[in-house]
Structure formats: structure tokens, C-alpha cells
Design a protein around this motif. Structure first.
Motif, PDB file in Angstrom:
ATOM      1  N   GLU A  13       0.818  -1.213   0.000  1.00  0.00           N
ATOM      2  CA  GLU A  13       0.000   0.000   0.000  1.00  0.00           C
ATOM      3  C   GLU A  13       0.858   1.273   0.000  1.00  0.00           C
ATOM      4  OE1 GLU A  13      -2.569  -0.410   3.356  1.00  0.00           O
ATOM      5  OE2 GLU A  13      -3.630  -2.112   2.477  1.00  0.00           O
ATOM      6  N   ASP A  14       2.129   1.159   0.359  1.00  0.00           N
ATOM      7  CA  ASP A  14       3.033   2.311   0.382  1.00  0.00           C
ATOM      8  C   ASP A  14       3.648   2.614  -0.978  1.00  0.00           C
ATOM      9  OD1 ASP A  14       2.774   2.663   3.189  1.00  0.00           O
ATOM     10  OD2 ASP A  14       4.294   1.112   3.529  1.00  0.00           O
ATOM     11  N   ALA A  15       3.472   1.724  -1.946  1.00  0.00           N
ATOM     12  CA  ALA A  15       4.197   1.819  -3.214  1.00  0.00           C
ATOM     13  C   ALA A  15       4.040   3.168  -3.909  1.00  0.00           C
ATOM     14  CB  ALA A  15       3.777   0.681  -4.147  1.00  0.00           C
ATOM     15  N   GLU A  16       2.824   3.657  -4.043  1.00  0.00           N
ATOM     16  CA  GLU A  16       2.629   4.919  -4.760  1.00  0.00           C
ATOM     17  C   GLU A  16       3.285   6.089  -4.039  1.00  0.00           C
ATOM     18  OE1 GLU A  16      -1.255   5.785  -6.371  1.00  0.00           O
ATOM     19  OE2 GLU A  16      -1.688   3.641  -6.519  1.00  0.00           O
ATOM     20  N   GLN A  17       3.164   6.125  -2.706  1.00  0.00           N
ATOM     21  CA  GLN A  17       3.802   7.210  -1.952  1.00  0.00           C
ATOM     22  C   GLN A  17       5.326   7.137  -2.066  1.00  0.00           C
ATOM     23  OE1 GLN A  17       2.462   8.737   1.895  1.00  0.00           O
ATOM     24  NE2 GLN A  17       0.966   7.059   1.906  1.00  0.00           N
ATOM     25  N   ILE A  18       5.883   5.920  -2.011  1.00  0.00           N
ATOM     26  CA  ILE A  18       7.336   5.758  -2.138  1.00  0.00           C
ATOM     27  C   ILE A  18       7.792   6.260  -3.501  1.00  0.00           C
ATOM     28  CG2 ILE A  18       9.243   4.111  -2.292  1.00  0.00           C
ATOM     29  CD1 ILE A  18       7.689   2.372  -0.232  1.00  0.00           C
ATOM     30  N   LEU A  19       7.072   5.865  -4.553  1.00  0.00           N
ATOM     31  CA  LEU A  19       7.466   6.255  -5.910  1.00  0.00           C
ATOM     32  C   LEU A  19       7.414   7.780  -6.082  1.00  0.00           C
ATOM     33  CD1 LEU A  19       8.460   4.993  -8.534  1.00  0.00           C
ATOM     34  CD2 LEU A  19       6.090   5.017  -9.334  1.00  0.00           C
TER      35      LEU A  19
END
Length: 167
Positions: A13-19
Motif C-alpha cells: 500500500e506504500d508503493a505509490e507514496q514511495i514512488l
């Protein structure tokens, strides 16, 4: 009372924020080397999700917002490769990068039997080199990738207490 920064394992669920954070953080590196085609700026969400499922990814959160991240993998010989240490520009120079680095080292040693840590940074990235050296890393090599960019490899051995945790 303010919200404090917490450090924990990343989730899918963190993927978009990390990117998005990665894209923001690597702008200064791209400008430093005049190369906006560097991999952190061209990485896809799908590729990042693959890293999340295969590697060790740690994030720093301020409330619900991801404000820092770092990734690592371990080779068969016990060498952990640490990459993409990022901290939101508004939170830089407050020790968060060091906290993330220590957290990923600890997890890689405890969960994946890392015996040594290796990372790379650009030769002009003086702040990065200073951070890594202050955490025990020493330069072990330099490779010229392009006319404008050489990558410095830094390493350190895992601490004895990390080995004991594996026993």
C-alpha cells in the motif's frame, strides 16, 4: 503535540507514496549530474511493487505520510546491497536518513543473514558520502559510468551483535 516519525517495514500500500517521494528526492541528484534519465526517475510502479515483494523495504512515516524509504537485498554470499535511501527534503538533516539506514541494516542482518553491507552513490553526492561514512562505511571502489558520473562503492561489515542475533 506533534506527530513523531515512525520507522517500519513497507507494505504494498506504500508503493505509490514511495514512488512519488523517490521522484521528488532524486531531482537534486539528476540536476547534480545533469541526467534526468536516471533509474530512480524512470522506475515504474510495477517495478517498485516487485522490489517490495522481493526485497527488504523500510519506510519512515509522519502520520500517514511516507517521508522516507530505503531498500535492500542480500546475495548468496551474505552481501546486503542497500539502495534508494530517500528522505523528504523538508525533513533532511535531522537524522532520519541515519535511522532508516540503521533499520534496514538491522533487518537485513536479522532476517536475511547479511554479513556485510554495500551501497553506491554518485561521486559528487557529498552529503550522501558524508552520511554513509558517519555510519561506518568506507569507500572500496569507483566505477565511471558516463563522462559525468562515477559511482562510489562503500562497504562495512555487519556488527558482531547482528551475527549473534542469527545464532
Amino acid at each position: 503535540m506533534g506527530t513523531s516519525v515512525t520507522v517500519s517495514a513497507a507494505t504494498d500500500e506504500d508503493a505509490e507514496q514511495i514512488l512519488k517521494l523517490q521522484y521528488l528526492c532524486y531531482q537534486t541528484e539528476a540536476a547534480l549530474y545533469d541526467d534526468y534519465g536516471i533509474e530512480p526517475l524512470t522506475q515504474t510502479l510495477q517495478a517498485l511493487r516487485a522490489e517490495l515483494s522481493e526485497g527488504c523495504v523500510v519506510v519512515a512515516r509522519l502520520g500517514e505520510e511516507v517521508v522516507g524509504s530505503v531498500r535492500g537485498t542480500v546475495d548468496a554470499d551474505g552481501t546486503a546491497r542497500i539502495a534508494k535511501l530517500i528522505v523528504h527534503p523538508r525533513l533532511q538533516r535531522h537524522g532520519l536518513g541515519g535511522r532508516l539506514l540503521a533499520a534496514v541494516e538491522e533487518r537485513l542482518a536479522a532476517e536475511r543473514a547479511a554479513r556485510r553491507f554495500r551501497l553506491l552513490t554518485g561521486h559528487r553526492s557529498e552529503g550522501n558520502i558524508r552520511l554513509y561514512r558517519s555510519h561506518g562505511y568506507a569507500p572500496v571502489g569507483t566505477e565511471q559510468l558516463t563522462q559525468r558520473l562515477s559511482m562510489v562503492t562503500l562497504e562495512k561489515e555487519a556488527a558482531a551483535k547482528e551475527f549473534a542475533a542469527q545464532a
